[in-house]
Design an enzyme around this catalytic site. Structure first.
Site, PDB file in Angstrom:
ATOM      1  N   GLU A 191     -11.664   0.931 -10.878  1.00 55.95           N
ATOM      2  CA  GLU A 191     -11.191  -0.023 -11.890  1.00 55.95           C
ATOM      3  C   GLU A 191     -11.950   0.046 -13.216  1.00 55.95           C
ATOM      4  O   GLU A 191     -11.335  -0.019 -14.288  1.00 55.95           O
ATOM      5  CB  GLU A 191     -11.233  -1.442 -11.328  1.00 55.95           C
ATOM      6  CG  GLU A 191     -10.157  -1.749 -10.305  1.00 55.95           C
ATOM      7  CD  GLU A 191     -10.440  -1.136  -8.943  1.00 55.95           C
ATOM      8  OE1 GLU A 191      -9.493  -0.948  -8.160  1.00 55.95           O
ATOM      9  OE2 GLU A 191     -11.628  -0.833  -8.658  1.00 55.95           O
ATOM     10  N   GLU A 232       0.826  -1.214   0.000  1.00 54.36           N
ATOM     11  CA  GLU A 232       0.000   0.000   0.000  1.00 54.36           C
ATOM     12  C   GLU A 232       0.856   1.259   0.000  1.00 54.36           C
ATOM     13  O   GLU A 232       0.569   2.230  -0.715  1.00 54.36           O
ATOM     14  CB  GLU A 232      -0.945   0.004   1.204  1.00 54.36           C
ATOM     15  CG  GLU A 232      -2.010  -1.069   1.184  1.00 54.36           C
ATOM     16  CD  GLU A 232      -3.094  -0.827   0.139  1.00 54.36           C
ATOM     17  OE1 GLU A 232      -3.080   0.230  -0.516  1.00 54.36           O
ATOM     18  OE2 GLU A 232      -3.968  -1.698  -0.012  1.00 54.36           O
ATOM     19  N   ARG A 244       0.857   3.847  -3.221  1.00 48.36           N
ATOM     20  CA  ARG A 244       0.239   5.145  -2.929  1.00 48.36           C
ATOM     21  C   ARG A 244       1.267   6.247  -2.682  1.00 48.36           C
ATOM     22  O   ARG A 244       1.174   7.330  -3.263  1.00 48.36           O
ATOM     23  CB  ARG A 244      -0.672   5.031  -1.706  1.00 48.36           C
ATOM     24  CG  ARG A 244      -1.827   4.054  -1.867  1.00 48.36           C
ATOM     25  CD  ARG A 244      -2.855   4.223  -0.769  1.00 48.36           C
ATOM     26  NE  ARG A 244      -3.767   3.075  -0.679  1.00 48.36           N
ATOM     27  CZ  ARG A 244      -5.012   3.138  -0.240  1.00 48.36           C
ATOM     28  NH1 ARG A 244      -5.517   4.291   0.158  1.00 48.36           N
ATOM     29  NH2 ARG A 244      -5.763   2.046  -0.178  1.00 48.36           N
ATOM     30  N   ASP A 303      -5.164  -9.821  -8.361  1.00 52.09           N
ATOM     31  CA  ASP A 303      -5.389  -9.007  -9.556  1.00 52.09           C
ATOM     32  C   ASP A 303      -4.141  -8.411 -10.188  1.00 52.09           C
ATOM     33  O   ASP A 303      -3.824  -8.658 -11.356  1.00 52.09           O
ATOM     34  CB  ASP A 303      -6.407  -7.904  -9.248  1.00 52.09           C
ATOM     35  CG  ASP A 303      -6.050  -7.101  -7.994  1.00 52.09           C
ATOM     36  OD1 ASP A 303      -5.065  -7.450  -7.314  1.00 52.09           O
ATOM     37  OD2 ASP A 303      -6.764  -6.129  -7.694  1.00 52.09           O
TER      38      ASP A 303
END
Length: 591
Positions: free
Chosen positions: A493, A224, A228, A356
């Site tokens: 997405e 993360e 980010r 994913d």
């Protein structure tokens, strides 16, 4: 004796023959004719004039220019050896006190220095790590203006109630901290810059320069924070040319490196940025496969930007290790152990949560590195073939194509698809654009239509987090949404895939789809102090707000809306940039 008589002596033969008789200059001058004296006057005056005329040029040619290296200047930042930065263009100097400037006037002043150098009489400062800024002129369409207004509304609420904290709670007027890194600020900088929101950009830049620190005794998640914060800083550096963002990225990258000091080289999932101690998640001995394989773009770019190979070397070892592991037709389980380096037996195979972006980054790493790492391309190709073989099904009623999951060690198929999976149409289209098989585009188009239906077939025109598909009863509805899965987290997405398809095909239908969804966000998620996630997309009269605005709403969702609604499909050209999993554009290597 006659005093008027004298004796003449010839002294020319004395020992000191070098002694010359003294002659008066005045007598010599008087012996010159008036014409000779005039010639001397003219010659002397000419000599003086010539010296006055040529002296400045002589000095400038013989003197060395004054250049101050940034290495000799005091820096308020933690140790970043600017000597390691390479491949950078000198594009002006940093003014040093720009944090005191606000708004448009500050940006104009900075761009003037960047484009034209320092004002007269000020020494030029050599900047080996600076680069040219990319210029954006702001919204050019009415739809873009609407998205820009949404960004300003979200920013205003965040600034008033959550400034410096990770996330805004827009209904209660409070904040939520996850890593104590001001996630919303760092994640949003490039969005603000792309939208040409000058005041907001300067506020964010000032906070990063003065307040963003990584020495807190706080555990953070490697994945993360990489996508980010590290991604946000690197993207901001590449777009703005401001070296403060690269300095902060270098500091963060150094603190994240201990994650890779595991027995297998597969990184630990968590690390304390203050004491540099890395470990597995507290809830499990395993890391998510997508997390350890979705940090490569950022670490590769950090090495490229700084000239320090350690970051790329660390993540390359991870990619090479995973490449060698056994898979199911190119598909990977969603958990991997950092100590053993092995996948967890019988864990789920999915293109949704925890799986994913493994597939996304196979393609994007290959593109980022100038298509130079062949096994990345091969692994991507094998994985998509595995998707088409094992995960694709169609609904019984309407034939909607979706991507399901394999559970219990790839034995049981589950007709369930996360909203996260809707990134795949965009990735497939990007692959075709870069030479992948044409049939991938057909798969992209069919899956995009199904993702659109997850919005269109709800009363709010907002998609749920998870959708189940009917594959046995031709009389039943194609889609089914369970109550526990009916929440919408303001995810990006599908909008991401719409933008990829718009840029790569030019089809404006995708803009219209996106506009309908944007209006739904405005109607059902906008509140007084920002935008909120909701718990129930199935009830327009009671969406059950969750009181949370994630940083990715500003970083990804609004950014992709803005790009989608541009009259220039290549506002950010996919032949020049590759987007990380948090929508931060990073440059593609030319070699």
């Amino acid at each position: 004796m006659n005093p008027n008589k004298y004796v003449a002596l010839n002294l020319s033969n004395l020992a000191d023959s070098t002694v010359k008789p003294r002659r008066s200059l005045w007598r010599l001058w008087n012996q010159l004719s008036r014409f000779q004296r005039s010639l001397l006057y003219v010659g002397f005056a000419s000599a003086v004039l010539m010296m006055i005329y040529f002296w400045p040029n002589v000095v400038s040619q013989d003197s060395e220019p004054l250049v101050i290296s940034v290495e000799t200047l005091p820096s308020p930042q933690p140790a970043v050896d600017v000597g390691v930065f390479k491949n950078a263009e000198i594009d002006g100097l940093d003014t040093g006190n720009k944090e005191e400037q606000q708004g448009e006037a500050a940006l104009v002043a900075e761009s003037e220095i960047r484009d034209h150098g320092a004002p007269p009489n000020e020494p030029q400062v050599e900047e080996p790590m600076s680069q040219k800024a990319v210029r954006f002129k702001g919204p050019t369409t009415e739809r873009q203006k609407a998205v820009t207004a949404a960004m300003q509304h979200a920013w205003k609420g965040y600034k008033e109630f959550a400034w410096g904290h990770d996330h805004l709670k827009p209904i209660s007027g409070a904040y939520h901290d996850w890593f104590f890194l001001g996630l919303t600020i760092v994640d949003s900088i490039d969005t603000l810059y792309i939208m040409n929101l000058k005041n907001e950009y300067m506020e964010a830049k000032k906070w990063v320069e003065k307040s963003l620190r990584f020495d807190r005794n706080q555990d953070v998640n490697l994945f993360e924070v990489t996508i980010r914060v590290l991604g946000g800083l690197l993207s901001s550096y590449h777009l703005t040319g401001e070296k403060i963002f690269l300095a902060k990225a270098m500091d963060l990258g150094e603190r994240l490196l201990p994650c890779f000091e595991s027995p297998s080289g597969v990184p630990f999932s968590d690390i304390n940025l203050g004491n540099h101690k890395a470990h597995s998640p507290k809830w499990s001995p395993d890391s998510s496969t997508s997390e350890v394989t979705t940090i490569q773009l950022e670490f590769r770019d950090l090495s490229s930007s700084t000239g320090d190979p350690r970051f790329e070397e660390a993540v390359s070892k991870v990619s090479e290790h995973v490449h060698k592991l056994p898979k199911t037709d190119g598909l990977v389980p969603i958990f991997i152990n950092a100590n053993t380096g092995q996948f967890r037996v019988y864990s789920t195979i999915t293109l949704g949560a925890r799986g994913d972006s493994y597939y996304e980054y196979l393609l994007k790493q290959w593109i980022q590195t100038g298509k130079s790492i062949e096994y990345l391309r091969n692994d991507y190709m094998e994985a998509i073939e595995g998707v088409m073989k094992l995960l694709i099904k169609k609904t019984s009623k309407s034939g909607l194509l979706f991507i399901g999951e394999l559970q219990s060690g790839a034995r049981d198929f589950k007709p369930k698809m996360d909203h996260l999976t809707c990134y795949l149409p965009g990735t497939l289209a990007l692959g075709v654009h870069n030479g992948m098989p044409k049939e991938h585009m057909k798969l992209a188009e069919d899956l995009l239509w199904t993702c659109y239906q997850t919005y269109a077939q709800t009363p709010t025109f907002l998609a749920p987090e998870i959708t189940y598909f009917q594959i046995q009863d031709a009389n039943a509805a194609d889609l089914h949404i369970k109550s526990n899965d009916a929440h919408n987290l303001l995810r990006p997405e599908f909008i991401e895939s719409l933008w990829y398809m718009y840029q790569l095909t030019g089809n404006k239908t995708f803009q219209d789809w996106g506009w309908t969804i944007f209006q739904a966000f405005e109607k059902y998620t906008k509140v007084t102090n920002g935008y909120t996630s909701i718990n129930n997309v199935k009830s327009p009269s009671n969406v059950k707000p969750k009181d949370m605005m994630e940083s990715f709403f500003l970083s990804e969702t609004l950014k992709y809306f803005y790009l989608l609604f541009s009259d220039n499909p290549k506002l950010i050209d996919l032949d020049e940039y590759v987007f990380n999993s948090e929508a931060h554009p990073l440059p593609i290597s030319k070699s």
